[in-house]
Design an enzyme around this catalytic site. Structure first.
Site, PDB file in Angstrom:
ATOM      1  N   ASP A 441      45.504  13.831  22.171  1.00 14.04           N
ATOM      2  CA  ASP A 441      44.645  12.972  21.067  1.00 14.04           C
ATOM      3  C   ASP A 441      44.542  11.563  21.701  1.00 14.04           C
ATOM      4  O   ASP A 441      45.427  10.840  21.893  1.00 14.04           O
ATOM      5  CB  ASP A 441      45.483  12.945  20.033  1.00 14.04           C
ATOM      6  CG  ASP A 441      44.755  12.269  18.953  1.00 14.04           C
ATOM      7  OD1 ASP A 441      43.798  11.384  19.018  1.00 14.04           O
ATOM      8  OD2 ASP A 441      45.335  12.485  17.522  1.00 14.04           O
ATOM      9  N   HIS A 442      43.236  11.287  22.138  1.00 14.53           N
ATOM     10  CA  HIS A 442      42.980  10.049  22.800  1.00 14.53           C
ATOM     11  C   HIS A 442      43.215   8.604  21.906  1.00 14.53           C
ATOM     12  O   HIS A 442      43.168   7.872  22.185  1.00 14.53           O
ATOM     13  CB  HIS A 442      41.415   9.853  23.066  1.00 14.53           C
ATOM     14  CG  HIS A 442      41.193   9.115  24.352  1.00 14.53           C
ATOM     15  ND1 HIS A 442      42.011   8.022  24.680  1.00 14.53           N
ATOM     16  CD2 HIS A 442      40.135   9.265  25.312  1.00 14.53           C
ATOM     17  CE1 HIS A 442      41.355   7.698  25.766  1.00 14.53           C
ATOM     18  NE2 HIS A 442      40.473   8.238  26.156  1.00 14.53           N
ATOM     19  N   ARG A 443      43.475   8.911  20.594  1.00 10.79           N
ATOM     20  CA  ARG A 443      43.744   7.860  19.731  1.00 10.79           C
ATOM     21  C   ARG A 443      45.253   7.496  19.881  1.00 10.79           C
ATOM     22  O   ARG A 443      45.841   6.569  19.751  1.00 10.79           O
ATOM     23  CB  ARG A 443      43.855   8.145  18.024  1.00 10.79           C
ATOM     24  CG  ARG A 443      42.209   8.577  17.898  1.00 10.79           C
ATOM     25  CD  ARG A 443      42.271   9.337  16.268  1.00 10.79           C
ATOM     26  NE  ARG A 443      43.102  10.491  16.413  1.00 10.79           N
ATOM     27  CZ  ARG A 443      43.123  11.158  15.232  1.00 10.79           C
ATOM     28  NH1 ARG A 443      42.813  10.953  14.007  1.00 10.79           N
ATOM     29  NH2 ARG A 443      43.814  12.319  15.143  1.00 10.79           N
TER      30      ARG A 443
END
Ligand code: CAO
Length: 469
Positions: A441-443
């Site tokens: 998850d790039h967040r």
């Protein structure tokens, strides 16, 4: 003859759940294991079975009531006087083999479906829940992703239990459906029309989409799904999706759409590890034949679980979950693994993998996979994962892009290892290479961290002694 109280068994990690459906009424004759009521939390719905056979003397719950473990569902007249002294079976959801009482358990979405009725003592008396997943995703799937929030507040939309059930099966949010009946009562036709409208993109107007709460995944402004009369082009056969597929689809879509996911592919050199694994299995077999220990087959997945725990400890953000603007770091390492079963994909969770050795992990994995195939996993055995591995190694393939099992933030996909020529500085030599696909998850995670995670994993797998360092 005896009158007994049938109570809510252990329903896993849910404190209080709402009664959303009464499946029997006073005077009904019920079988042991027959579903009596449906309860629902924001994570799952489940049918509560009867602990005994008998005749319902008096219902003790009504629609909208909040119940928990021990709440009385109904009074049952049983033929067996011994039944009085036999308390309803409530233990199985807390399966002893893998349950960790002390570890905090994330409310991993689990879906409840009317699981096949089983007479197995392992599930008798427990809520019937199954957590399905579908291709490319190992999400333990939540019950209707859009389950109306008011179903839990007691403010139930006006609809009969069968209509509610129908809505749940289709994943239709009842509180968004406009009822056409008297006093706005929702009918099955209303559900069908709503569902049709969603499929054709008619339901949410732009104004509705604009008003939709941030993060509900609605209002993407997509063009309608193409409507094609396939029969115009050739013979067709129409088959309804299975219940698990219907429910899991909504969750997969949510996870795919809402998580900015990226996948890093890498390879791990497992030449020595595989040789060690083969040797270990040979030695185990000999020892088992000699009666020294029980035969346990060690597969690459057990080593992967252990190696992943090491990598998760080195890179703790991979073992976290997003909670609003905060990251929740979990100081426990429960690893979910996708298991292919006749009911669809399930994700049993191997608890406290950090505290277990390879043989114990292998043995527990074998048990969990067997239970998964037999549809006997308890809710506890499917919840609490902090990271998931989806291994297609026994089947084949090179790389794939697994979908993250929210609220986890990463998932490792593994494919079949194969011999490849590798340059050692002087010459090519044959090395056994294991393809790894890490979706993150790039967040929460960035590309550099993901590359380091994979590199570390590869490093451990190339020489497992490093796990001791
Ligand atoms: N490379 C090469 N061979 C591998 C391998 C790999 N990465 N992983 C396993 N194998 C081999 C095993 O060694 C075993 O070989 P032998 O029978 O010759 O010893 C064979 O493949 C079968 O292994 P297995 O699948 O029974 O055992 P496992 O521990 O690897 O997996 C389980 C257990 C439950 C994960 C597996 O049975 C399963 O269900 N896999 C499917 C998961 C899935 O569908 N994921 C996709 C989800 S996304 O839609």
């Amino acid at each position: 003859m005896a009158i007994i109280d049938v109570t809510i068994p252990d329903i896993g990690d849910f404190d209080e759940v709402a009664v959303i459906e009464l499946l029997v009424k006073t005077g009904d004759k019920v079988r042991a294991e027959q579903s009596l009521i449906t309860v629902e939390s924001d994570k799952a719905s489940m049918e509560i079975p009867s602990s005994h056979a008998g005749v319902v003397k008096e219902m003790q719950v009504k629609l909208g009531d909040k119940v928990k473990q021990g709440s009385i569902v109904l009074k049952l007249e049983t033929a067996d006087s011994a039944a009085v002294s036999t308390p309803p079976s409530v233990a199985p959801a807390a399966a002893p083999a893998v349950t960790t009482a002390s570890a905090p358990v994330i409310a991993v979405p689990a879906v409840a479906v009317a699981a096949p009725v089983t007479s197995s003592p392992a599930v008798a008396g427990a809520a019937h829940m199954v957590a399905p997943v579908t291709a490319h995703a190992v999400a333990v799937v939540a019950a209707p992703a859009h389950q109306p929030a008011n179903a839990l507040s007691g403010d139930l939309p006006h609809a009969s239990p069968s209509v509610r059930k129908f809505a749940r099966e289709l994943g239709v949010p009842l509180n968004e459906v406009k009822g056409s009946g008297p006093k706005g009562r929702i009918s099955q036709e209303d559900i069908q029309s709503f569902s049709r409208a969603v499929m054709t993109g008619e339901t949410r107007t732009q104004a509705q989409a604009a008003k939709a709460p941030a993060g509900d995944g609605a209002g993407l402004g997509l063009i309608p799904w193409p409507k094609v009369d396939f029969a115009k082009f050739g013979p067709i056969e129409r088959k309804e999706l299975g219940r698990i597929q219907k429910i899991s689809g909504a969750n997969l879509l949510r996870n795919a759409v809402m998580i900015p996911a990226v996948t890093n592919h890498d390879d791990a050199d497992i030449t020595e590890l595989e040789a060690f694994r083969v040797l270990t299995n040979q030695e185990n077999e000999k020892a088992a034949k000699a009666g020294i220990n029980a035969s346990v087959k060690v597969t690459m997945l057990a080593f992967l679980i252990k190696a992943c725990v090491n990598a998760l400890q080195k890179f703790p953000q991979f073992n976290s979950s997003l909670d609003g603007d905060a990251l929740v770091y979990k100081n426990y390492w429960h690893i979910g693994f996708a298991a292919d079963t006749p009911n669809g994909l399930m994700v049993p969770v191997l608890k406290d993998a950090d505290k277990k050795g390879i043989l114990q992990i292998s043995a527990e994995m074998g048990e969990l996979a067997k239970k998964a195939r037999e549809g006997k996993l308890s809710p506890a055995e499917m919840s609490g994962a902090t990271f998931t591995i989806s291994s297609l190694g026994g089947i084949g393939g090179r790389y794939f892009t697994p979908i993250i099992n929210a609220p986890e933030v990463a998932i490792l996909g593994v494919c079949k290892s194969q011999m490849e020529p590798k340059w050692n500085g002087k010459e090519f030599e044959p090395r056994l290479m294991l393809p790894l696909s890490l979706t993150w998850d790039h967040r929460v995670i960035d590309g550099a961290a993901a590359a380091r995670f994979n590199a570390h994993l590869g490093h451990i797998l190339a020489d497992f002694r490093r796990i001791l360092l």
